[in-house]
Design a protein around this motif. Structure first.
Motif, PDB file in Angstrom:
ATOM      1  N   ARG A  82       0.832  -1.208   0.000  1.00  0.00           N
ATOM      2  CA  ARG A  82       0.000   0.000   0.000  1.00  0.00           C
ATOM      3  C   ARG A  82       0.866   1.257   0.000  1.00  0.00           C
ATOM      4  NH1 ARG A  82      -4.071  -0.942  -2.766  1.00  0.00           N
ATOM      5  NH2 ARG A  82      -5.939  -1.825  -1.802  1.00  0.00           N
ATOM      6  N   ALA A  83       2.001   1.208   0.710  1.00  0.00           N
ATOM      7  CA  ALA A  83       2.922   2.341   0.687  1.00  0.00           C
ATOM      8  C   ALA A  83       3.447   2.580  -0.730  1.00  0.00           C
ATOM      9  CB  ALA A  83       4.081   2.088   1.638  1.00  0.00           C
ATOM     10  N   ALA A  84       3.788   1.499  -1.424  1.00  0.00           N
ATOM     11  CA  ALA A  84       4.258   1.632  -2.805  1.00  0.00           C
ATOM     12  C   ALA A  84       3.158   2.181  -3.702  1.00  0.00           C
ATOM     13  CB  ALA A  84       4.746   0.280  -3.322  1.00  0.00           C
ATOM     14  N   ASP A  85       1.914   1.764  -3.460  1.00  0.00           N
ATOM     15  CA  ASP A  85       0.787   2.296  -4.225  1.00  0.00           C
ATOM     16  C   ASP A  85       0.659   3.803  -4.022  1.00  0.00           C
ATOM     17  OD1 ASP A  85       0.095  -0.263  -5.099  1.00  0.00           O
ATOM     18  OD2 ASP A  85      -1.375  -0.560  -3.506  1.00  0.00           O
ATOM     19  N   LEU A  86       0.793   4.253  -2.779  1.00  0.00           N
ATOM     20  CA  LEU A  86       0.688   5.679  -2.482  1.00  0.00           C
ATOM     21  C   LEU A  86       1.856   6.453  -3.086  1.00  0.00           C
ATOM     22  CD1 LEU A  86      -0.442   5.369   1.230  1.00  0.00           C
ATOM     23  CD2 LEU A  86      -1.833   6.286  -0.643  1.00  0.00           C
ATOM     24  N   HIS A  87       3.039   5.882  -3.016  1.00  0.00           N
ATOM     25  CA  HIS A  87       4.197   6.541  -3.623  1.00  0.00           C
ATOM     26  C   HIS A  87       4.006   6.668  -5.134  1.00  0.00           C
ATOM     27  CE1 HIS A  87       8.197   7.841  -4.474  1.00  0.00           C
ATOM     28  NE2 HIS A  87       8.523   6.714  -5.094  1.00  0.00           N
ATOM     29  N   ALA A  88       3.421   5.645  -5.755  1.00  0.00           N
ATOM     30  CA  ALA A  88       3.179   5.694  -7.204  1.00  0.00           C
ATOM     31  C   ALA A  88       2.229   6.825  -7.581  1.00  0.00           C
ATOM     32  CB  ALA A  88       2.629   4.357  -7.685  1.00  0.00           C
ATOM     33  N   LEU A  89       1.418   7.268  -6.634  1.00  0.00           N
ATOM     34  CA  LEU A  89       0.513   8.392  -6.888  1.00  0.00           C
ATOM     35  C   LEU A  89       1.223   9.739  -6.785  1.00  0.00           C
ATOM     36  CD1 LEU A  89      -2.619   7.229  -4.860  1.00  0.00           C
ATOM     37  CD2 LEU A  89      -2.269   7.081  -7.330  1.00  0.00           C
ATOM     38  N   GLY A  90       2.470   9.719  -6.311  1.00  0.00           N
ATOM     39  CA  GLY A  90       3.248  10.952  -6.249  1.00  0.00           C
ATOM     40  C   GLY A  90       3.573  11.447  -4.857  1.00  0.00           C
ATOM     41  N   TYR A  91       3.408  10.606  -3.829  1.00  0.00           N
ATOM     42  CA  TYR A  91       3.632  11.022  -2.448  1.00  0.00           C
ATOM     43  C   TYR A  91       4.944  10.473  -1.892  1.00  0.00           C
ATOM     44  CZ  TYR A  91      -1.301  12.151  -2.816  1.00  0.00           C
ATOM     45  OH  TYR A  91      -2.501  12.673  -3.237  1.00  0.00           O
ATOM     46  N   TYR A  92       5.496  11.189  -0.936  1.00  0.00           N
ATOM     47  CA  TYR A  92       6.581  10.677  -0.113  1.00  0.00           C
ATOM     48  C   TYR A  92       5.925   9.984   1.073  1.00  0.00           C
ATOM     49  CZ  TYR A  92      10.394  10.683   3.317  1.00  0.00           C
ATOM     50  OH  TYR A  92      11.318  10.316   4.263  1.00  0.00           O
ATOM     51  N   VAL A  93       6.244   8.718   1.280  1.00  0.00           N
ATOM     52  CA  VAL A  93       5.529   7.891   2.262  1.00  0.00           C
ATOM     53  C   VAL A  93       6.511   7.330   3.285  1.00  0.00           C
ATOM     54  CG1 VAL A  93       3.991   5.920   2.579  1.00  0.00           C
ATOM     55  CG2 VAL A  93       3.907   7.229   0.438  1.00  0.00           C
ATOM     56  N   ILE A  94       6.126   7.409   4.560  1.00  0.00           N
ATOM     57  CA  ILE A  94       6.886   6.719   5.596  1.00  0.00           C
ATOM     58  C   ILE A  94       5.930   5.825   6.401  1.00  0.00           C
ATOM     59  CG2 ILE A  94       8.619   8.524   5.754  1.00  0.00           C
ATOM     60  CD1 ILE A  94       7.387   9.322   8.476  1.00  0.00           C
ATOM     61  N   ALA A  95       6.440   4.671   6.810  1.00  0.00           N
ATOM     62  CA  ALA A  95       5.687   3.732   7.642  1.00  0.00           C
ATOM     63  C   ALA A  95       6.558   3.383   8.847  1.00  0.00           C
ATOM     64  CB  ALA A  95       5.331   2.473   6.857  1.00  0.00           C
ATOM     65  N   PRO A  96       6.294   3.993   9.991  1.00  0.00           N
ATOM     66  CA  PRO A  96       7.117   3.709  11.174  1.00  0.00           C
ATOM     67  C   PRO A  96       6.828   2.337  11.756  1.00  0.00           C
ATOM     68  CG  PRO A  96       5.326   5.209  11.746  1.00  0.00           C
ATOM     69  CD  PRO A  96       5.267   5.021  10.253  1.00  0.00           C
ATOM     70  N   GLU A  97       7.827   1.781  12.413  1.00  0.00           N
ATOM     71  CA  GLU A  97       7.685   0.500  13.113  1.00  0.00           C
ATOM     72  C   GLU A  97       7.111   0.780  14.510  1.00  0.00           C
ATOM     73  OE1 GLU A  97       8.152  -2.574  12.247  1.00  0.00           O
ATOM     74  OE2 GLU A  97       9.351  -2.538  10.398  1.00  0.00           O
ATOM     75  N   ILE A  98       5.806   0.745  14.616  1.00  0.00           N
ATOM     76  CA  ILE A  98       5.151   1.113  15.866  1.00  0.00           C
ATOM     77  C   ILE A  98       5.519   0.155  17.001  1.00  0.00           C
ATOM     78  CG2 ILE A  98       2.917   1.503  16.992  1.00  0.00           C
ATOM     79  CD1 ILE A  98       3.699   3.626  14.931  1.00  0.00           C
TER      80      ILE A  98
END
Length: 217
Positions: free
Chosen positions: A36-52
């Motif tokens: 899903r992060a890769a999908d969002l990045h493909a839309l043009g966003y910088y994405v971070i997913a922290p290790e909660i």
């Protein structure tokens, strides 16, 4: 600004792209969350997913194991919510320090955590998929443009009780999906509803395009 929390990133922090904080399900930053992060990045966003779960030990999960759910529930029960909230707010502030607009996108556990983050730290946009902690957070309000997805066959959440409470002066869109249960976007067979997942994701893309455009217009 540096971020103490371990995190995964898609794109460059120095780019002009708006930033998205992606918050995990109880299964951690799984392959699904990374997709899903890769999908969002493909839309043009910088994405971070922290290790909660980074402050906990023994958090490795095998998604093919028969004890996946009890293992995951055991991990999340050991998690300090206030600390997880503080870590998530720090991650959002890291994005906000870039001087770009921001969104929080969360799934299940992350959907509820994201709602709490949006109430205290003011992202521009919130997208929450069936936030599991919402029932105890509904007194909170956020000014973020907000999108919520729920399955009408959710056996974990009382969707009929949650939806009327999701009202405030900001932009709120709520969608419900017939035949879809909790975690319907997760591709694991025990959860997945392909039709609901596809439609919800199209609506998520549209909502982000309207409220967090990737280009200056």
């Amino acid at each position: 600004m540096t971020l103490e929390i371990p995190f995964h990133e898609w794109g460059s922090a120095s780019s002009a792209a708006p930033g998205i904080l992606l918050l995990q399900e109880i299964f951690g930053v799984s392959d699904y969350i990374k997709e899903r992060a890769a999908d969002l990045h493909a839309l043009g966003y910088y994405v971070i997913a922290p290790e909660i779960y980074w402050r906990l030990d023994d958090t490795e999960l095998d998604e093919s194991a028969p004890d996946l759910m009890p293992r995951a529930m055991g991990i999340v029960q050991r998690l300090d919510w206030d600390q997880a909230l503080a870590d998530s707010v720090a991650a959002l502030e890291y994005l906000q320090a870039r001087g770009r607009r921001t969104a929080v996108v969360g799934f299940c556990f992350g959907g509820g955590l994201g709602y709490n983050v949006a109430a205290v730290a003011s992202p521009d946009v919130l997208v929450s998929y069936y936030g599991s902690a919402l029932p105890r957070l509904l007194e909170l309000r956020t000014e973020a443009a907000s999108l919520h997805h729920f399955g009408n066959a959710d056996a974990f959440l009382d969707v009929d009780a949650i939806v009327p409470a999701l009202t405030s002066t900001n932009t709120v869109e709520v969608y419900r999906y017939d035949g879809a249960g909790h975690a319907f976007d997760n591709p694991l067979p025990m959860f997945h509803n392909a039709d609901a997942s596809a439609l919800a994701w199209r609506r998520t893309e549209d909502f982000l395009a309207r409220h967090l455009p990737t280009t200056q217009g």
